[in-house]
Scaffold this active site. Structure first.
Site, PDB file in Angstrom:
ATOM      1  N   ARG A 264       0.840  -1.326  -0.098  1.00  0.00           N
ATOM      2  CA  ARG A 264      -0.040  -0.640  -0.237  1.00  0.00           C
ATOM      3  C   ARG A 264       0.723   0.915   0.117  1.00  0.00           C
ATOM      4  NH1 ARG A 264      -0.562   4.982   2.534  1.00  0.00           N
ATOM      5  NH2 ARG A 264      -0.540   3.720   4.541  1.00  0.00           N
TER       6      ARG A 264
ATOM      7  N   GLU B 298      -3.161  11.204  10.131  1.00  0.00           N
ATOM      8  CA  GLU B 298      -2.264  11.226   9.245  1.00  0.00           C
ATOM      9  C   GLU B 298      -1.628  12.686   9.668  1.00  0.00           C
ATOM     10  OE1 GLU B 298      -2.196  13.380   4.291  1.00  0.00           O
ATOM     11  OE2 GLU B 298      -3.957  12.495   5.198  1.00  0.00           O
TER      12      GLU B 298
END
Length: 513
Positions: A16, A146
């Site tokens: 990923r 994030e």
């Protein structure tokens, strides 16, 4: 695992996050093969294989991986990145047969405000909506914060408030990324010590990036701070400077921190080679653990020390990673380096011949950085068959070749003390050399014999930079004579073979007089 050893999970995200490396895109079949190797051979604890809703090809790949994992009883170890989009990412993952969603949330106030255009309360409301839907559908939920590193440094209250509102909603792992690789080890330790102490009931992952070349050191700091899950990629793949290297952190955690890991080190190099092949991103020869040269001793003094007591060996033994130690041959070689390579080939040479071979290796080392064990038989054969006749010496040789044009050669030679030079043109560099040499030798009442056969080869399994062996069979008035030349350049290998026949015949002529 001893009672005092602490276990750390490794989550590999090569498929990923590693695929965000510039120019890397794994095919569905490659993803399935890598997923299988990561879980069944290397035995990582978890793998993150894709981002939801990217493409139809991605859906096919994830579906194949999940089908394979289900058959192996490993379905809960396959994770897919999803987004705060209520039902869309969840439904996509469910359609592939997935069991785990890694939800991408905004871990910094700046990202939330400027990228989403939302307040923290608005963002948290949408996160909870997606989490609740995922849990209702039976998915396990982890969450990335994030840009957490910048978020924590710039606005801790934002991070604390976000965690306070999410810590009891059913998220299993809170994954804290140093998204832009901006942290140093002390900053990692201080911030993660605070997070693990403040939220003792939560499971934290650390997701480092390598922009400052500090990813491995930052992993050590994260583990010291109490984090029990670390993210990494094979070959340090990832956006910009990449993620933490699987190979590096695995050996560092084991050797420097006495950490228990699930992975089987003997497959690290195999996985590295597989990822290198599928990604097209070459591993530097000096990359720790997996680089081609990291278990090669170059200096002769190191080979000597190993022979006398393993003086240059460490816990990072090549056997640990299903590799072997080698001793490079070249201009820095010593007798011990040659001895190690002769042992590997099962060969024995007299002391005199060892010295002759070593002298030839050192000389060749000026034109070829590395001489391999596979090159060695060529050198030995050349040295043992040669007689040290020096009637003619090549002082200078320049070969020029162009497509669809004759090659040209310019040479300067010493023939028994007489310096001569000439140029030649021919169908290839060797043909041009023969023309120039015959022009010089005509004044010596000598002409090269005719070629009966000409053979060029490199060692079996050799590479494009391998030494070249040229064996020429000459027709010497009806009697065949073979000479050999060895060089990294095949034209010069043939030139050396030609010089040898000249020296042999000039010696015979002088002996007959």
């Amino acid at each position: 695992m001893s009672k005092t050893q602490r276990h750390i999970q490794l989550m590999d995200t090569t498929l990923r996050d590693g695929e965000q490396t510039q120019g890397v895109s794994f095919s569905p079949e490659e993803k399935v093969n890598l997923a299988s190797a990561l879980l069944k051979q290397l035995k990582v604890d978890r793998i993150e294989v894709a981002s939801a809703r990217v493409s139809q090809g991605e859906m096919e790949a994830v579906s194949s991986i999940n089908q394979w994992a289900k058959e192996q009883g490993l379905g809960d170890r396959i994770e897919v990145l999803g987004f705060v989009d209520h039902t869309k990412s969840v439904d996509w993952i469910l359609q592939t047969g997935g069991q785990v969603i890694n939800l991408l949330t905004k871990g910094s106030e700046k990202h939330c405000r400027e990228q989403l255009g939302k307040t923290l309360d608005q963002h948290v409301t949408e996160i909870l909506q997606t989490v609740n839907y995922a849990l209702e559908k039976g998915l396990q939920v982890n969450a990335y914060l994030e840009d957490w590193s910048n978020g924590y440094m710039n606005s801790r209250d934002y991070v604390y408030t976000m965690m306070d509102q999410l810590k009891d909603c059913g998220i299993r792992h809170f994954m804290l990324p140093d998204t832009l690789g901006v942290m140093a080890p002390q900053e990692v330790f201080d911030s993660l010590s605070d997070m693990t102490a403040r939220y003792r009931e939560q499971q934290f992952d650390f997701h480092p990036h390598n922009d400052y070349g500090l990813a491995t050191a930052n992993v050590m700091a994260a583990v010291r701070a109490g984090v029990n899950s670390i993210h990494c990629t094979v070959n340090c793949l990832g956006e910009r400077a990449g993620n933490a290297s699987m190979a590096e952190i695995s050996v560092v955690l084991r050797d420097k921190m006495d950490i228990d890991l699930s992975i089987d080190e003997s497959y690290i190099v195999q996985l590295s080679t597989m990822v290198e092949s599928f990604s097209g991103k070459r591993v530097p020869a000096n990359a720790p653990i997996v680089g081609a040269d990291v278990f090669t001793q170059t200096a002769g003094i190191h080979a000597d020390g190993d022979s006398k007591g393993g003086l240059y060996k460490t816990r990072l033994s090549p056997e640990r990673f299903s590799r072997t130690r080698s001793y490079a041959l070249g201009k820095m070689s010593g007798k011990a380096s040659l001895t190690k390579n002769l042992e590997a080939l099962g060969l024995k040479l007299s002391e005199e011949n060892q010295q002759r071979v070593l002298a030839r290796i050192v000389k060749l080392g000026d034109s070829k950085e590395l001489i391999t064990t596979e090159d060695l038989p060529f050198i030995i054969a050349e040295v043992l068959e040669s007689k040290n006749y020096h009637h003619i010496k090549l002082l200078h040789c320049s070969v020029t070749s162009e497509l669809n044009l004759n090659s040209t050669v310019s040479i300067r030679v010493d023939v028994d003390g007489d310096i001569q030079q000439a140029t030649g043109s021919g169908n290839g560099g060797f043909d041009a050399f023969i023309y120039a040499m015959n022009e010089i030798m005509a004044s010596k009442n000598y002409a090269l014999p005719k070629l009966a056969d000409y053979e060029v080869r490199i060692p079996r399994g050799g590479h494009t930079n391998a030494l070249t062996e040229c064996v020429i069979t000459w027709d010497c008035d009806g009697q065949e004579t073979k000479t050999r030349g060895v060089h990294s350049n095949q034209v010069f290998a043939s030139i050396l073979a030609a010089l040898r026949i000249i020296n042999l015949q000039l010696h015979e002529r002088s002996s007959a007089q």
